[in-house]
Every structure is written in structure tokens, then in C-alpha cells.
Design a protein around this motif. Sequence first.
Motif, PDB file in Angstrom:
ATOM      1  N   GLY A   7       6.217  -6.753   6.047  1.00  0.00           N
ATOM      2  CA  GLY A   7       6.893  -8.003   5.734  1.00  0.00           C
ATOM      3  C   GLY A   7       5.922  -9.115   5.473  1.00  0.00           C
ATOM      4  O   GLY A   7       4.798  -9.063   5.909  1.00  0.00           O
ATOM      5  N   VAL A   8       6.377 -10.142   4.803  1.00  0.00           N
ATOM      6  CA  VAL A   8       5.476 -11.220   4.420  1.00  0.00           C
ATOM      7  C   VAL A   8       5.681 -12.467   5.269  1.00  0.00           C
ATOM      8  O   VAL A   8       5.083 -13.490   5.007  1.00  0.00           O
ATOM      9  N   LEU A 156       3.896   5.653  -0.099  1.00  0.00           N
ATOM     10  CA  LEU A 156       5.208   5.938   0.474  1.00  0.00           C
ATOM     11  C   LEU A 156       5.664   7.348   0.109  1.00  0.00           C
ATOM     12  O   LEU A 156       5.302   7.884  -0.929  1.00  0.00           O
ATOM     13  N   GLY A 157       6.462   7.925   1.000  1.00  0.00           N
ATOM     14  CA  GLY A 157       7.077   9.216   0.756  1.00  0.00           C
ATOM     15  C   GLY A 157       8.518   9.175   1.236  1.00  0.00           C
ATOM     16  O   GLY A 157       8.958   8.192   1.852  1.00  0.00           O
ATOM     17  N   ASP A 201      12.104  -5.879   2.789  1.00  0.00           N
ATOM     18  CA  ASP A 201      10.678  -5.879   2.493  1.00  0.00           C
ATOM     19  C   ASP A 201      10.427  -5.512   1.034  1.00  0.00           C
ATOM     20  O   ASP A 201      10.762  -4.409   0.596  1.00  0.00           O
ATOM     21  N   PRO A 202       9.830  -6.422   0.258  1.00  0.00           N
ATOM     22  CA  PRO A 202       9.648  -6.206  -1.176  1.00  0.00           C
ATOM     23  C   PRO A 202       8.701  -5.067  -1.530  1.00  0.00           C
ATOM     24  O   PRO A 202       8.736  -4.568  -2.656  1.00  0.00           O
ATOM     25  N   TYR A 203       7.843  -4.652  -0.609  1.00  0.00           N
ATOM     26  CA  TYR A 203       6.963  -3.518  -0.889  1.00  0.00           C
ATOM     27  C   TYR A 203       7.793  -2.273  -1.208  1.00  0.00           C
ATOM     28  O   TYR A 203       7.431  -1.472  -2.058  1.00  0.00           O
ATOM     29  N   TRP A 204       8.925  -2.144  -0.513  1.00  0.00           N
ATOM     30  CA  TRP A 204       9.792  -0.981  -0.697  1.00  0.00           C
ATOM     31  C   TRP A 204      10.615  -1.069  -1.987  1.00  0.00           C
ATOM     32  O   TRP A 204      11.276  -0.119  -2.354  1.00  0.00           O
ATOM     33  N   PHE A 205      10.534  -2.199  -2.669  1.00  0.00           N
ATOM     34  CA  PHE A 205      11.195  -2.335  -3.965  1.00  0.00           C
ATOM     35  C   PHE A 205      10.400  -1.632  -5.066  1.00  0.00           C
ATOM     36  O   PHE A 205      10.964  -1.213  -6.083  1.00  0.00           O
ATOM     37  N   ALA A 270      14.726   8.360   4.693  1.00  0.00           N
ATOM     38  CA  ALA A 270      14.181   7.008   4.627  1.00  0.00           C
ATOM     39  C   ALA A 270      12.875   7.053   3.850  1.00  0.00           C
ATOM     40  O   ALA A 270      12.103   8.010   3.986  1.00  0.00           O
ATOM     41  N   VAL A 271      12.632   6.046   3.051  1.00  0.00           N
ATOM     42  CA  VAL A 271      11.349   5.919   2.362  1.00  0.00           C
ATOM     43  C   VAL A 271      10.381   5.249   3.322  1.00  0.00           C
ATOM     44  O   VAL A 271      10.629   4.147   3.806  1.00  0.00           O
TER      45      VAL A 271
END
Length: 425
Positions: A7-8, A156-157, A201-205, A270-271
Motif C-alpha cells: 500500500g502507498v 505475483l502469482g 492496492d494499485p500494485y495488484w491492478f 488469490a493473486v
Amino acid sequence: MRRGIRGVTATALVAGLALAATACGGGDSGGSNNSGGELSGTVTFWDTSNDAEKATYRKLAEGFQKEHPKVHVQYVNVPFGDANAKFKNAAGGNSGAPDVMRTEVAWVADFANLGYLAPLDGTPALDKSDDYLPQAVGSTKFKGKTYAAPQVIDTLGLFYNKKLLKEAGVEVPKTFAELAASAKKIKAKTGATALYLRGDDPYWFLPYLYGEGGNMVDARDKIVEIDDGAGVKAFKAIKDLVDSKAAATDATDGQENQLKALKDGTVAMAVDGPWDIEGARAGKAFKNKENLGVAPVPGGSSAQGSPQGGWNLSVYAGSKNLQASYAFVKYMSSAKVQQETTDKLSLLPTRKSVYDVPAVKNNEMVKFFKPAVDGAVQRPWIAEGNSLFEPIKVQMNKVLTGAATPEQAAKATGDAYRKLLKDYK
């Protein structure tokens, strides 16, 4: 790579653990022998690893003290959500910054641009540089200088519950469309929701964006790309998964909520990344560790991709104990220490030689994540790189709550990027 929360925004308080205590940090670190003699003084180390990892990193730091008995390491675990702002506040105020920090890969260019990091070229910190994976080195460079040593690399996986998928009679999905198609069957047969989607969390976008053939920006040609057709499709993809109830999501606390849902078996997939392997296996759904499967992140309508992440080790430019700090970075990024982190935490090394060690080569998670890392998408290693996530975060929330359409979200993100990146088209 949090190798915790990505998170940022700041979410937790700092917990300090003094190993052999004395000085406070960075600018107050006590003396060391900078003339080539025996190292001494204090090195304050800010570790940003998560709860499942921090005990291991603390012990690794203790190992440095055994090799250099006149150096005291003050270990401080700083939650990932707090670390970026906390370091900037300390370094900018020239008070309380650590000598060494475990920096997320997107932070290095930002901190270096502000003048907060010491260049490591020509110092003992960069030991056997040709042993590093080429893709791990990219995030350590800024304007021709090296400001960090690579320590962990990741991507990510798709984590999945083998038992639940077997009970539902579905295969591991290769695309998000396949995942959505299997969701009703998973729910009917097992009671579990198919996917936990990190809406906070935008990383997961990024896998959704890459899956549509898109990207945030083209750093070489200085072009904003996120507001093109691929960006619109990516926002629509996450919206459709949640609206169809194929995925559960939360606007906050996604790290904890996702891990709990996976551990409890209330979601089938889940990613996630290698930093959560040990955390997931601590749950009742994975009392049998073999029940945790990992597959590539599902693809979108036109591609498949996952962002390259990881952690580096950087030295504060204002450190009063540079020589001991360089030695500490050398030790913590050494092949020996990287092998230990793989053995204990299944985190991926950044050194090529470590992958030749039988115990590492045969690690089941390394077997999956190393090819995934080799094919991961490089993020733009620019000073503003970390700031590119906040506009996505804002618009993800609006899309998932119905406050904006995918088209509006993509346009708003692109507009925010052009304000941030003045010379980008």
C-alpha cells in the motif's frame, strides 16, 4: 515485494528491536574506522519485511555482528506502509534516518533523486556485481549511478487451494475469463468465493493492465499509456469480477483480509507473491502444505503479465558510519545470506549463483517463481515511479464502488499522470 503490504499510505506504528543497542540512527551513528581498519560503531537498519519474515531478518543482522564484533546493529522493523514517508521525513530533516534501509524497488530512484542515498559504485557494498540477475539491477540505477544492492526479487502469482478446486471440479484458470466462468461452480460445490481481489492496492491492478496489453507509461518515449483502450479494459475487468461475485474485495486492509480469506479457505484463489508463502501456510486450509498451489497470474483478453518487484538495500547519504554500512549491505546481499532467506522464507535470490545451490534449485516455490520473474514486466524506474500508483488507487476505489465508469477512471488516471510527469505526452 511488501514482502508485506504494498500500500502507498501509512497504516501502522514502527516497532523497534535493538540488537546491541546504543546510537539512534543515521546521522547519530557513532564512529567507525573509515581508514581501512577494523569496523566499529553502530549501524541502524530499517527492515521493511512483514510479520512472517522479520524474525529471520533480525537473525541475519545478528550474524553480521558475529563477523564484526565491534559493530552494533540496531534493528528496527518499519511496517511497509509507513516506511517511505518515514524515511523521507527523517532524511529530509537530517535526523533519525537509518544508516541502511531495505528499500522497495520503486523507491530507489525517488530517494536518489532527492539526494538521500549514497552512491555505491566503487564501495565494498557492491560485491561481485556480475553475479546479480540483470533484471534485478535495473531498479538500483539512477542517472548512471548505483544507489542500491539487489537483495530479493519477486513477482505475483496465483495462489490456489488445490482441495477446493478439486472439489469444484475446475482447472486452475489460465485467464481471468476462465476464472469468472468457474466461480459459480466453486461457490456451489465448496461455498468459497473464487478469488480475493486486492481492490485496495494499485500494485495488484497491474496484471489486469498488462493482461489487456497496456502499461502505465512508456518511460523511453515519455508517453502516458494508462488512459488508452487497454487501461479502460483493465478497470472494467476488476469491476466485472466483483459485480459478478466471482471475486470478493475490500477498499482497505486488503493484505490482511486476503491472507486470512486464503488461510481460512473462504476463497479458493488469490493473486499474491512469495512473501506470503509462509503466512498462507500458517492457516488451517494449508495444514497440509502441499495444498497450496501456485500458478502464473491469469491473463487478460490479449496478454499475460505480472510486475517485477523486490527489495534492495540502500545506504543513507548522511550516515556517519559509511564503511560499516557498506559492509552491512555487502553481507546482507551476499550469496550466503540470500540462500538463507530462500531456505527459511522461500524468497527469490537476486544472485545467479544461489540458484545453483541444490536446496534453492529444488525449492518448490523457487521452481515456479523464478520462471515467472524471468518473464515479469519491468516497471518504469523513474523518480516518479512510486507516485504513479496513487492515481490508480483512487480510481480503482471509484470504479469498484460505482462512483466512476472504467472510461472515466482511465481518463482521470492519465490526466493525473500528465500533471505529475510534466514532459510526458
